[in-house]
Design a protein around this motif. Sequence first.
Motif, PDB file in Angstrom:
ATOM      1  N   THR A 282       0.831  -1.202   0.000  1.00 59.02           N
ATOM      2  CA  THR A 282       0.000   0.000   0.000  1.00 59.02           C
ATOM      3  C   THR A 282       0.870   1.259   0.000  1.00 59.02           C
ATOM      4  O   THR A 282       2.072   1.208   0.289  1.00 59.02           O
ATOM      5  CB  THR A 282      -0.904   0.031   1.238  1.00 59.02           C
ATOM      6  N   LEU A 283       0.230   2.386  -0.289  1.00 59.06           N
ATOM      7  CA  LEU A 283       0.938   3.665  -0.196  1.00 59.06           C
ATOM      8  C   LEU A 283       1.370   3.945   1.234  1.00 59.06           C
ATOM      9  O   LEU A 283       2.425   4.537   1.464  1.00 59.06           O
ATOM     10  CB  LEU A 283       0.045   4.800  -0.701  1.00 59.06           C
ATOM     11  N   ASP A 284       0.547   3.555   2.188  1.00 60.68           N
ATOM     12  CA  ASP A 284       0.908   3.741   3.597  1.00 60.68           C
ATOM     13  C   ASP A 284       2.241   3.056   3.909  1.00 60.68           C
ATOM     14  O   ASP A 284       3.067   3.594   4.656  1.00 60.68           O
ATOM     15  CB  ASP A 284      -0.177   3.172   4.509  1.00 60.68           C
ATOM     16  N   GLN A 285       2.461   1.884   3.325  1.00 60.17           N
ATOM     17  CA  GLN A 285       3.710   1.161   3.572  1.00 60.17           C
ATOM     18  C   GLN A 285       4.891   1.826   2.864  1.00 60.17           C
ATOM     19  O   GLN A 285       5.973   1.957   3.433  1.00 60.17           O
ATOM     20  CB  GLN A 285       3.568  -0.288   3.090  1.00 60.17           C
ATOM     21  N   LEU A 286       4.687   2.239   1.614  1.00 59.58           N
ATOM     22  CA  LEU A 286       5.764   2.860   0.853  1.00 59.58           C
ATOM     23  C   LEU A 286       6.175   4.211   1.421  1.00 59.58           C
ATOM     24  O   LEU A 286       7.346   4.579   1.404  1.00 59.58           O
ATOM     25  CB  LEU A 286       5.348   3.032  -0.608  1.00 59.58           C
ATOM     26  N   LEU A 287       5.182   4.958   1.917  1.00 54.50           N
ATOM     27  CA  LEU A 287       5.434   6.333   2.361  1.00 54.50           C
ATOM     28  C   LEU A 287       5.317   6.473   3.870  1.00 54.50           C
ATOM     29  O   LEU A 287       4.995   7.550   4.385  1.00 54.50           O
ATOM     30  CB  LEU A 287       4.457   7.288   1.658  1.00 54.50           C
ATOM     31  N   LYS A 288       5.603   5.400   4.583  1.00 52.01           N
ATOM     32  CA  LYS A 288       5.476   5.428   6.047  1.00 52.01           C
ATOM     33  C   LYS A 288       6.430   6.426   6.696  1.00 52.01           C
ATOM     34  O   LYS A 288       6.217   6.856   7.830  1.00 52.01           O
ATOM     35  CB  LYS A 288       5.723   4.037   6.630  1.00 52.01           C
ATOM     36  N   GLY A 289       7.463   6.820   5.962  1.00 52.22           N
ATOM     37  CA  GLY A 289       8.401   7.806   6.499  1.00 52.22           C
ATOM     38  C   GLY A 289       7.830   9.202   6.576  1.00 52.22           C
ATOM     39  O   GLY A 289       8.437  10.102   7.172  1.00 52.22           O
ATOM     40  N   ASN A 290       6.644   9.413   6.000  1.00 53.62           N
ATOM     41  CA  ASN A 290       5.986  10.720   6.035  1.00 53.62           C
ATOM     42  C   ASN A 290       4.536  10.532   6.460  1.00 53.62           C
ATOM     43  O   ASN A 290       3.663  10.240   5.637  1.00 53.62           O
ATOM     44  CB  ASN A 290       6.046  11.386   4.664  1.00 53.62           C
ATOM     45  N   PRO A 291       4.220  10.695   7.746  1.00 48.89           N
ATOM     46  CA  PRO A 291       2.850  10.500   8.236  1.00 48.89           C
ATOM     47  C   PRO A 291       1.839  11.430   7.569  1.00 48.89           C
ATOM     48  O   PRO A 291       0.637  11.138   7.569  1.00 48.89           O
ATOM     49  CB  PRO A 291       2.966  10.806   9.733  1.00 48.89           C
ATOM     50  N   ASN A 292       2.311  12.529   6.988  1.00 45.32           N
ATOM     51  CA  ASN A 292       1.412  13.512   6.369  1.00 45.32           C
ATOM     52  C   ASN A 292       1.399  13.428   4.843  1.00 45.32           C
ATOM     53  O   ASN A 292       0.979  14.363   4.174  1.00 45.32           O
ATOM     54  CB  ASN A 292       1.826  14.924   6.786  1.00 45.32           C
ATOM     55  N   TYR A 293       1.857  12.296   4.305  1.00 46.94           N
ATOM     56  CA  TYR A 293       1.995  12.223   2.841  1.00 46.94           C
ATOM     57  C   TYR A 293       0.675  12.441   2.119  1.00 46.94           C
ATOM     58  O   TYR A 293       0.617  13.066   1.055  1.00 46.94           O
ATOM     59  CB  TYR A 293       2.596  10.874   2.437  1.00 46.94           C
ATOM     60  N   ARG A 294      -0.430  11.936   2.691  1.00 44.19           N
ATOM     61  CA  ARG A 294      -1.720  12.049   2.003  1.00 44.19           C
ATOM     62  C   ARG A 294      -2.145  13.505   1.889  1.00 44.19           C
ATOM     63  O   ARG A 294      -2.620  13.948   0.833  1.00 44.19           O
ATOM     64  CB  ARG A 294      -2.787  11.241   2.741  1.00 44.19           C
ATOM     65  N   SER A 295      -1.947  14.256   2.936  1.00 46.35           N
ATOM     66  CA  SER A 295      -2.275  15.682   2.898  1.00 46.35           C
ATOM     67  C   SER A 295      -1.402  16.415   1.890  1.00 46.35           C
ATOM     68  O   SER A 295      -1.884  17.279   1.143  1.00 46.35           O
ATOM     69  CB  SER A 295      -2.095  16.293   4.287  1.00 46.35           C
ATOM     70  N   ASP A 296      -0.110  16.049   1.832  1.00 44.44           N
ATOM     71  CA  ASP A 296       0.805  16.680   0.875  1.00 44.44           C
ATOM     72  C   ASP A 296       0.370  16.405  -0.558  1.00 44.44           C
ATOM     73  O   ASP A 296       0.364  17.305  -1.413  1.00 44.44           O
ATOM     74  CB  ASP A 296       2.227  16.153   1.084  1.00 44.44           C
ATOM     75  N   THR A 357      11.643  11.578  -3.406  1.00 48.05           N
ATOM     76  CA  THR A 357      12.352  12.646  -2.703  1.00 48.05           C
ATOM     77  C   THR A 357      11.446  13.815  -2.361  1.00 48.05           C
ATOM     78  O   THR A 357      11.728  14.558  -1.422  1.00 48.05           O
ATOM     79  CB  THR A 357      13.539  13.145  -3.552  1.00 48.05           C
ATOM     80  N   SER A 358      10.358  13.998  -3.120  1.00 50.37           N
ATOM     81  CA  SER A 358       9.438  15.098  -2.823  1.00 50.37           C
ATOM     82  C   SER A 358       8.465  14.750  -1.705  1.00 50.37           C
ATOM     83  O   SER A 358       7.815  15.638  -1.138  1.00 50.37           O
ATOM     84  CB  SER A 358       8.647  15.478  -4.081  1.00 50.37           C
ATOM     85  N   LEU A 359       8.362  13.460  -1.367  1.00 48.67           N
ATOM     86  CA  LEU A 359       7.379  13.030  -0.375  1.00 48.67           C
ATOM     87  C   LEU A 359       8.001  12.484   0.906  1.00 48.67           C
ATOM     88  O   LEU A 359       7.324  12.402   1.928  1.00 48.67           O
ATOM     89  CB  LEU A 359       6.473  11.946  -0.977  1.00 48.67           C
TER      90      LEU A 359
END
Length: 370
Positions: A282-296, A357-359
């Motif tokens: 999932t995206l949550d797993q890929l982008l777990k390093g940024n808790p606010n990725y969805r808002s971004d 790198t942007s996320l």
Amino acid sequence: MKFKTNKLHKTTQMMTAAVLTVGLLLPTAAVLETNGVQAAAAAATTQSAKTVKVTWNGKVLGVNAFQAKGDTYVPVKALAKAAGLPLTYDKTTGRYTLGTSPNSLVMSIYRGGVWIGANSVGLQSEGKVKGGTMYVPLSVLRDYASIESSWSAKTGTVALKPTAAAGVTVTQKSIKSTQKDAVVNIRYPQLSGSEAGIAKINAALKKHAEAFSANFEALMKEFGPLPSENMYYEADANFMVSYNKDGLFSVVMQDYSFYGGAHGSTIQTGYTFSLDSGKQVTLDQLLKGNPNYRSDIDKKIAAAFKKTDLAFDSNSFKTIGSTPNFYVRNSGITIFFQQYEYTAYAAGIPSFDFTFTSLLPKGTNPFAGL
């Protein structure tokens, strides 16, 4: 982030009017303003383009590449000859094919631009025609044709070579059909290798193709004969492998169907699997390093929609939600929406590119722990 719309390009030996309409969809001006590698900008950029040398495994190609609008454009015929890649032309469809599935590129020239499909799944990045020679972007070769590149500013040379085999082997399978008065071509990928999750992944991808086939046949029976003897039902399914390394396999399944009317319909589905477990990532797993990725992401997509006239309502988009359609690329992810979800049919499939790198915080590995 880039905002693009994946234009759908359909041509078959038994063309219906609807299929032909899809095949002629062209990029809109609004998209061109936000994507620096569009073919429609060729006339304006070619004169100022910087010519560069290009090599294949150290051997100089007979035709130079050129840089324009943030990308490098590589001559197709010269690349095919140097790399020993098959380059064929189909007079019926007007398409060129470079390479073999699942890493083939399909190209069609229009108005000086070049439509490109990765294994026939339409991309927004397009090629150019210069001096009668067809060129494709280096970014497309890297992402979809298993070609690596390096740049030497000192010599002004782009060095190309085949990508080292780092992922699993992918072959194309088909579902046979005995349907009369229908054009059916349903293809799906199957993986082979020693990874523990391959059997589960293969089952999921085959199930997807079988479900599309079964639904198509059911709707054919429900709708009955088409009103014109020159019109045919059509089911055309294909796939695009976008990532196949680092223990990750990402693929886009594209299902096109035509049941009569003004045009057909295309649905794209993104799947990203862990090769070790066979489970979807999932995206949550890929982008777990940024808790606010969805808002971004939400803010950037909303802003992009407002800058164009493609959306039905520029304020209609609110969030990608918890389970958006996406796929992984070499440098990041692409999030996409279906036809009519936010835009008119002619806009194609709205897609948004984001780099990791942007996320994510600097130095974060999105594949760690998957």
